[in-house]
Design an enzyme around this catalytic site. Structure first.
Site, PDB file in Angstrom:
ATOM      1  N   THR A  72      43.856  49.422  68.999  1.00 40.25           N
ATOM      2  CA  THR A  72      42.624  48.903  68.414  1.00 40.25           C
ATOM      3  C   THR A  72      42.836  48.642  66.926  1.00 40.25           C
ATOM      4  O   THR A  72      43.725  49.229  66.302  1.00 40.25           O
ATOM      5  CB  THR A  72      41.456  49.871  68.657  1.00 40.25           C
ATOM      6  OG1 THR A  72      41.798  51.159  68.148  1.00 40.25           O
ATOM      7  CG2 THR A  72      41.142  49.990  70.143  1.00 40.25           C
ATOM      8  N   THR A  74      41.442  49.056  63.580  1.00 39.29           N
ATOM      9  CA  THR A  74      41.511  50.014  62.470  1.00 39.29           C
ATOM     10  C   THR A  74      42.549  51.093  62.735  1.00 39.29           C
ATOM     11  O   THR A  74      43.281  51.513  61.828  1.00 39.29           O
ATOM     12  CB  THR A  74      40.131  50.658  62.227  1.00 39.29           C
ATOM     13  OG1 THR A  74      39.189  49.624  61.936  1.00 39.29           O
ATOM     14  CG2 THR A  74      40.171  51.642  61.076  1.00 39.29           C
ATOM     15  N   CYS A  75      42.631  51.535  63.984  1.00 44.64           N
ATOM     16  CA  CYS A  75      43.604  52.567  64.352  1.00 44.64           C
ATOM     17  C   CYS A  75      45.036  52.097  64.091  1.00 44.64           C
ATOM     18  O   CYS A  75      45.891  52.874  63.658  1.00 44.64           O
ATOM     19  CB  CYS A  75      43.438  52.933  65.823  1.00 44.64           C
ATOM     20  SG  CYS A  75      41.778  53.474  66.269  1.00 44.64           S
ATOM     21  N   SER A  76      45.278  50.818  64.352  1.00 49.30           N
ATOM     22  CA  SER A  76      46.628  50.267  64.229  1.00 49.30           C
ATOM     23  C   SER A  76      46.968  49.805  62.819  1.00 49.30           C
ATOM     24  O   SER A  76      48.118  49.915  62.386  1.00 49.30           O
ATOM     25  CB  SER A  76      46.790  49.087  65.194  1.00 49.30           C
ATOM     26  OG  SER A  76      46.611  49.494  66.529  1.00 49.30           O
TER      27      SER A  76
END
Length: 209
Positions: A72, A74-76
């Site tokens: 996803t 922001t996570c990445s």
């Protein structure tokens, strides 16, 4: 009430049965189903290995950050890279391991780590990657026990995931906890996905204080 509505009510009731963990409390005792590297020339040189809460958190001081999902945005782009880039600095500040946890299966977590350019640990029995370790909480048992389970079915079609948070855990006890948002815990089907206090910079400031 139709069957779909009834099912969602049951799921919401089940996840809300767990209160949000607090500083000074022990993390939940669960068993994670992980993949461990084995001696093999196969294209998939891994086998299943059960690892417990004690295996991950016992007799060590750990930084844990949890996020809604592998791959996803922001996570990445920010959350995982921030911790990976500060891994050695955190180790120098008295941290034994850095874990990234998500309600995804072990296969997805490995592929995400590879896509993120993490350096894979190819030794037999390795935990996946050399620096930040990716912990697959596929059945959400740890996430529920932390009181961090959230349903994101309406907003994102995700189903059950983890709310975004970070923590320092010393020998299985929560030393410090950073939870996103103003509610002090997960918001079901939240529109926003706040990312202000569980980031690596905030964690570094705490560790340096």
């Amino acid at each position: 009430m139709n069957l779909t509505t009834l099912t969602l009510c049951i799921m919401a009731s089940a996840t809300s049965a767990f209160s949000v963990i607090k500083e000074g409390q022990k993390v939940p005792d669960v068993t994670f189903q992980t993949r461990t590297r084995i001696e093999s020339d196969d294209e998939n040189p891994f086998d299943w290995k059960a690892r417990t809460t004690a295996d991950y958190f016992g007799d060590k001081r750990v930084v844990l950050f949890s996020l809604p999902g592998a791959f996803t945005p922001t996570c990445s782009s920010t959350h995982l890279p921030g911790y990976e880039n500060n891994y050695e600095k955190m180790k120098a500040l008295g941290v034994d391991e850095v874990y990234c946890l998500s309600v995804n299966d072990a296969f997805v977590m490995r592929q995400w780590g590879l896509a993120q350019g993490l350096d894979e640990d190819k030794t037999v029995g390795g935990l996946g990657f050399k620096q930040t370790k990716l912990v697959a909480d596929g059945a959400a048992e740890f996430t529920r026990g932390m009181g961090m389970s959230t349903q994101w079915d309406k907003e994102r079609g995700f189903g059950e995931r983890s709310w975004r948070y970070s923590a320092v855990i010393d020998n299985g006890v929560v030393e410090k906890l950073f939870i996103e948002g103003d509610a002090g815990g997960p918001i079901q089907n939240s529109g926003p996905d706040p990312f202000e206090v569980s980031d690596a910079d905030t964690m570094m400031k705490y560790l340096e204080s």
